[in-house]
Write an enzyme that holds these catalytic residues in place. Structure first.
Site, PDB file in Angstrom:
ATOM      1  N   ASP A  80      39.904 -19.890  41.070  1.00 36.75           N
ATOM      2  CA  ASP A  80      39.183 -20.898  40.603  1.00 36.75           C
ATOM      3  C   ASP A  80      38.958 -20.934  39.041  1.00 36.75           C
ATOM      4  O   ASP A  80      39.073 -19.770  38.583  1.00 36.75           O
ATOM      5  CB  ASP A  80      37.696 -21.114  41.417  1.00 36.75           C
ATOM      6  CG  ASP A  80      36.848 -19.992  41.331  1.00 36.75           C
ATOM      7  OD1 ASP A  80      37.481 -18.818  41.485  1.00 36.75           O
ATOM      8  OD2 ASP A  80      35.720 -20.026  40.997  1.00 36.75           O
ATOM      9  N   GLU A 143      35.005 -17.454  42.591  1.00 33.59           N
ATOM     10  CA  GLU A 143      34.323 -16.258  41.717  1.00 33.59           C
ATOM     11  C   GLU A 143      33.315 -16.920  40.528  1.00 33.59           C
ATOM     12  O   GLU A 143      32.344 -16.362  40.286  1.00 33.59           O
ATOM     13  CB  GLU A 143      35.650 -15.600  40.795  1.00 33.59           C
ATOM     14  CG  GLU A 143      34.992 -14.464  40.295  1.00 33.59           C
ATOM     15  CD  GLU A 143      34.518 -14.413  38.800  1.00 33.59           C
ATOM     16  OE1 GLU A 143      33.949 -13.615  38.274  1.00 33.59           O
ATOM     17  OE2 GLU A 143      34.716 -15.606  38.246  1.00 33.59           O
TER      18      GLU A 143
HETATM   19 ZN   LIG Z   1      37.277 -14.710  35.664  1.00 33.58          ZN
END
Ligand SMILES: [Zn+2]
Length: 439
Positions: A80, A143
């Site tokens: 992501d 994340e």
């Molecule tokens: Zn990162």
């Protein structure tokens, strides 16, 4: 997979806007589906020969069986990216190559590492290479929003009885212009990261009409609490990895600074004062920091707030604890009417040892980047790898890419770009690291 194919793979993945969001309804899941499909097309051997476990919505955990399962290694990256901000010179999801750089959101954070790892594995597989140890690839999908993929990956590894020898995630880099006057690039390897904790200060009152205010209402109390926190920083000191960082930079520093840097261990108080005086960034290297970020009061100008709130984002230094920091806030605010609601809490990560695994990373840096000085450091930002400290004492944060100061500043900002040659050096670095795993 030749160099051109590796570069084309990075371009292709950068063009897919896998922006994560705390609200699952706002996530474009089709983009993540497309990314996984594109990865499968670009890295066919990896997908054919490694065992895949799907984790969370789109996270991937690959298992590459090596010669031994005694010292398994986990290589991490995340799929992501953060949303696009600011004015870009080249389209943020274009993946264009201009002036020898690949431009786009995620080139540095963290699709460069993602493709770097996959391309290295794909090449080794094409040569029928078998790593000396089991290699796990853990690619998270949330994340950037502190999502659950990394926690679930750790659970899965635990379930399979895997105790990694070491874990490598994003974080460090081959950083040029790392320190004023130090010409050599520093290969910074994060050996710990600060813990992110957030609290909300809240004062409740009776509210009412703004024409008849009482003294010390909710907003005034919140303001007093904020200024008290602002005026009472926690004690500063220089942790062991920072001492080692300065010691290693010493020989490359301007002459006048060399003695203090080379003897950083003995000159700790002096070094602490110097960092505190050098600005907010170096100062943050020495202690837990408090940033008052959000503020709220009444909904209208002529209304007295019934509730006033201030959000405080706290970055906890290794050596401090969540409990200790909350106690500091309570004592500093020193007001029973100010409620302290804990929104999120994370302890700082333990310091990873600088033993055999660190030395492998370090010597692979020296092999591929002979001009760089490898050194440990304390990461200010958070990575998914912090969750892996639950199953592994050796968690390192390093991405094998040359990055200028401007490039490091482009992360989460605008004009993010990675040099084509820098990317290809990184692919080779990951390959050498896997080749060099000891039997
Ligand atoms: Zn990162």
């Amino acid at each position: 997979m030749n160099d051109d194919a590796a570069v084309a793979a990075l371009q292709a993945l950068v063009r897919i806007p896998t922006v994560s969001d705390r609200d699952p309804d706002k996530v474009d899941t089709a983009a993540f589906d497309e990314l996984l499909a594109e990865m499968q097309r670009r890295f066919p051997l990896l997908h054919a020969r490694l065992e895949l476990t799907r984790v969370d919505t789109h996270a991937l955990l690959f298992h590459w069986t090596g010669g031994s399962a005694a010292k398994p290694v986990v290589l991490m990256a995340h799929l992501d990216v953060v949303p696009v901000e600011g004015e870009w010179q080249h389209p943020a999801f274009g993946g264009d190559i201009v002036d020898g750089n690949i431009w786009g959101r995620g080139t540095l954070d963290d699709k460069g590492s993602l493709v770097g790892i996959c391309a290295a594995v794909e090449r080794l597989l094409a040569d029928d290479f078998v790593p000396a140890q089991d290699v796990w690839l853990s690619f998270g999908c949330n994340e950037e929003v502190s999502g659950s993929a990394a926690v679930l990956a750790v659970e899965e590894l635990r379930r399979q009885g895997v105790e990694p020898w070491f874990v490598l995630d994003e974080g460090g880099a081959i950083a040029s212009e790392a320190f004023p006057g130090v010409a050599a690039p520093i290969g910074v390897i994060g050996v710990t990261e600060k813990g992110v904790t957030s609290v909300e200060l809240r004062v409740e009152g009776r509210g009412g009409h703004a024409s008849t205010p009482a003294k010390m209402g909710p907003t005034a109390r919140i303001a007093r609490a904020i200024t008290r926190i602002d005026r009472s920083p926690m004690p500063a000191s220089v942790p062991a990895p920072t001492v080692e960082l300065f010691r290693r930079m010493g020989p490359h520093a301007p002459l006048a600074l060399r003695p203090i840097m080379k003897n950083a261990g003995r000159a700790k108080p002096l070094l602490t004062r110097a960092l505190l005086a050098a600005g907010p960034e170096p100062a943050a290297m020495t202690r837990t920091t408090f940033a008052v970020t959000t503020l709220s009061g009444a909904p209208a100008l002529n209304v007295i707030a019934a509730t006033a709130k201030a959000g405080v984002n706290i970055r906890i230094m290794v050596g401090d604890t969540v409990a200790g920091v909350l106690e500091h806030v309570r004592k500093t605010v020193n007001d029973d009417q100010v409620h302290i609601d804990v929104v999120e809490q994370n302890e700082p990560s333990p310091i990873s040892p600088m033993d055999e695994a660190f030395e492998l990373i370090e010597s692979t840096i020296t092999e591929l980047f002979p001009d760089a000085v490898p050194a440990p450091y304390v990461m200010m930002a958070a990575t998914d790898s912090r969750f892996f400290t639950a199953i592994c004492p050796r968690v390192y944060r390093f991405a094998p890419f040359r990055m200028t100061k401007a490039q490091r500043e482009s992360i989460h900002s605008y004009d993010e770009h990675l040099g084509v040659d820098a990317f290809l050096d990184g692919v080779r670095w990951y390959g050498r690291l896997i080749e060099r795993l000891p039997a």
